[in-house]
Write a protein that holds these residues in place. Structure first.
Motif, PDB file in Angstrom:
ATOM      1  N   VAL A  80      22.868  29.435  53.941  1.00  0.00           N
ATOM      2  CA  VAL A  80      22.422  30.449  54.897  1.00  0.00           C
ATOM      3  C   VAL A  80      23.466  31.548  55.018  1.00  0.00           C
ATOM      4  CG1 VAL A  80      21.042  28.794  56.235  1.00  0.00           C
ATOM      5  CG2 VAL A  80      23.400  29.281  56.922  1.00  0.00           C
ATOM      6  N   ALA A  81      22.999  32.745  55.392  1.00  0.00           N
ATOM      7  CA  ALA A  81      23.897  33.873  55.658  1.00  0.00           C
ATOM      8  C   ALA A  81      23.198  34.777  56.670  1.00  0.00           C
ATOM      9  CB  ALA A  81      24.203  34.635  54.375  1.00  0.00           C
ATOM     10  N   ILE A  82      23.991  35.535  57.414  1.00  0.00           N
ATOM     11  CA  ILE A  82      23.410  36.464  58.384  1.00  0.00           C
ATOM     12  C   ILE A  82      24.278  37.712  58.472  1.00  0.00           C
ATOM     13  CG2 ILE A  82      24.565  35.369  60.348  1.00  0.00           C
ATOM     14  CD1 ILE A  82      21.990  36.021  62.003  1.00  0.00           C
ATOM     15  N   SER A  83      23.602  38.846  58.585  1.00  0.00           N
ATOM     16  CA  SER A  83      24.271  40.125  58.786  1.00  0.00           C
ATOM     17  C   SER A  83      23.373  40.939  59.702  1.00  0.00           C
ATOM     18  CB  SER A  83      24.482  40.847  57.453  1.00  0.00           C
ATOM     19  OG  SER A  83      25.081  42.118  57.653  1.00  0.00           O
ATOM     20  N   GLY A  84      23.829  41.188  60.931  1.00  0.00           N
ATOM     21  CA  GLY A  84      23.013  41.923  61.892  1.00  0.00           C
ATOM     22  C   GLY A  84      21.707  41.222  62.154  1.00  0.00           C
ATOM     23  N   ASP A  85      20.607  41.906  61.863  1.00  0.00           N
ATOM     24  CA  ASP A  85      19.269  41.353  62.102  1.00  0.00           C
ATOM     25  C   ASP A  85      18.621  40.830  60.829  1.00  0.00           C
ATOM     26  OD1 ASP A  85      19.204  41.841  64.897  1.00  0.00           O
ATOM     27  OD2 ASP A  85      18.752  43.957  64.526  1.00  0.00           O
ATOM     28  N   THR A  86      19.428  40.486  59.836  1.00  0.00           N
ATOM     29  CA  THR A  86      18.926  39.958  58.568  1.00  0.00           C
ATOM     30  C   THR A  86      19.530  38.575  58.314  1.00  0.00           C
ATOM     31  OG1 THR A  86      18.723  42.186  57.636  1.00  0.00           O
ATOM     32  CG2 THR A  86      18.764  40.364  56.082  1.00  0.00           C
ATOM     33  N   ALA A  87      18.664  37.591  58.114  1.00  0.00           N
ATOM     34  CA  ALA A  87      19.102  36.231  57.774  1.00  0.00           C
ATOM     35  C   ALA A  87      18.599  35.899  56.374  1.00  0.00           C
ATOM     36  CB  ALA A  87      18.568  35.214  58.775  1.00  0.00           C
ATOM     37  N   ILE A  88      19.460  35.282  55.581  1.00  0.00           N
ATOM     38  CA  ILE A  88      19.131  34.882  54.216  1.00  0.00           C
ATOM     39  C   ILE A  88      19.177  33.361  54.152  1.00  0.00           C
ATOM     40  CG2 ILE A  88      19.742  35.127  51.790  1.00  0.00           C
ATOM     41  CD1 ILE A  88      19.105  37.809  53.229  1.00  0.00           C
ATOM     42  N   ILE A  89      18.128  32.766  53.618  1.00  0.00           N
ATOM     43  CA  ILE A  89      18.040  31.315  53.531  1.00  0.00           C
ATOM     44  C   ILE A  89      17.757  30.923  52.084  1.00  0.00           C
ATOM     45  CG2 ILE A  89      17.005  29.236  54.517  1.00  0.00           C
ATOM     46  CD1 ILE A  89      18.068  31.197  56.671  1.00  0.00           C
ATOM     47  N   GLY A  90      18.615  30.066  51.526  1.00  0.00           N
ATOM     48  CA  GLY A  90      18.427  29.603  50.156  1.00  0.00           C
ATOM     49  C   GLY A  90      17.608  28.324  50.096  1.00  0.00           C
ATOM     50  N   ALA A  91      16.764  28.232  49.074  1.00  0.00           N
ATOM     51  CA  ALA A  91      15.952  27.047  48.801  1.00  0.00           C
ATOM     52  C   ALA A  91      16.149  26.704  47.321  1.00  0.00           C
ATOM     53  CB  ALA A  91      14.486  27.308  49.115  1.00  0.00           C
ATOM     54  N   PRO A  92      17.293  26.097  46.972  1.00  0.00           N
ATOM     55  CA  PRO A  92      17.645  25.919  45.564  1.00  0.00           C
ATOM     56  C   PRO A  92      16.739  24.986  44.772  1.00  0.00           C
ATOM     57  CG  PRO A  92      19.159  24.708  46.963  1.00  0.00           C
ATOM     58  CD  PRO A  92      18.306  25.557  47.864  1.00  0.00           C
ATOM     59  N   ASN A  93      15.937  24.170  45.451  1.00  0.00           N
ATOM     60  CA  ASN A  93      15.059  23.253  44.731  1.00  0.00           C
ATOM     61  C   ASN A  93      13.604  23.699  44.755  1.00  0.00           C
ATOM     62  OD1 ASN A  93      17.347  21.822  44.265  1.00  0.00           O
ATOM     63  ND2 ASN A  93      16.841  20.100  45.556  1.00  0.00           N
ATOM     64  N   ASP A  94      13.352  24.928  45.232  1.00  0.00           N
ATOM     65  CA  ASP A  94      12.006  25.487  45.161  1.00  0.00           C
ATOM     66  C   ASP A  94      11.636  25.579  43.682  1.00  0.00           C
ATOM     67  OD1 ASP A  94       9.609  26.790  45.945  1.00  0.00           O
ATOM     68  OD2 ASP A  94      10.548  28.753  45.703  1.00  0.00           O
ATOM     69  N   SER A  95      10.363  25.412  43.381  1.00  0.00           N
ATOM     70  CA  SER A  95       9.927  25.392  41.982  1.00  0.00           C
ATOM     71  C   SER A  95       9.032  26.576  41.640  1.00  0.00           C
ATOM     72  CB  SER A  95       9.216  24.059  41.689  1.00  0.00           C
ATOM     73  OG  SER A  95      10.137  22.999  41.817  1.00  0.00           O
TER      74      SER A  95
END
Length: 189
Positions: A80-95
């Motif tokens: 996960v990461a966040i900057s201001g009003d933006t959040a980033i979420i990783g799903a490394p096992n998504d296919s």
């Protein structure tokens, strides 16, 4: 988290022992995002993330973030990461592009409400890349690790750079190590 010399323990409102809440955490100012890749909101180990805000020295859960297309074993929230009003979420096992190819979701906050803005995958995505194993964001620039990508041999790894213009994210570059080799896992963190 420490705020005004007081520490707070963040917990999810719907937590379960197998959620692995806290696998990944990120904070920016009075906002935080916490990954729970073992959560079963969209199936076993589909994952989730939680957004928190700080006000008057107290932290409260603002939202539970789930991808629009989540499924079992995606492990959304592994990074996960966040900057201001933006959040980033990783799903490394998504296919999305083959088993465990991985993906990254962008959520934005407007007037206190979070919504999914984009799902990102690299142009050359392939099976077992684990794109989204690590993420970082600053303003309009997003960096994503794919540690089992194979540009210089099995599991040599790569990092992708995306930039946002208005609401559109565009892949800008793929970075690899100049001395990359098999098993280096470049982009792990």
């Amino acid at each position: 988290f420490v705020s005004d010399a007081t520490s707070f323990k963040l917990v999810s409102n719907d937590g379960d022992q197998s959620d692995t809440f806290g696998t990944a955490v990120a904070a920016d100012g009075g906002s935080a995002v916490v990954g729970a890749p073992g959560d079963a909101g969209n199936g076993t180990n589909s994952g989730s993330a939680y957004a928190y805000t700080e006000s008057g020295g107290a932290w409260t859960e603002q939202a539970k973030l789930l991808p629009g297309d989540g499924s079992s074993n995606d492990q959304f929230g592994q990074a996960v990461a966040i900057s201001g009003d933006t959040a980033i979420i990783g799903a490394p096992n998504d296919s999305a592009n083959g088993t465990d190819s991985g993906s990254v979701y962008v959520f934005v906050r407007s007037d206190g409400a979070w919504s999914q803005q984009a799902k990102l995958t690299p142009a050359d995505a392939s099976q077992n890349d684990q794109f989204g194993r690590s993420v970082a964001v600053s303003g309009e620039t997003l960096v994503v690790g794919a540690p089992t990508d194979t540009p210089s041999g099995t599991d040599s790894g790569a990092v992708y750079v995306f930039v946002r213009s208005d609401v559109t994210w565009t892949e800008q570059a793929k970075l690899t190590a100049s001395n990359g080799g098999q098993g280096h896992n470049f982009g792990w963190s």
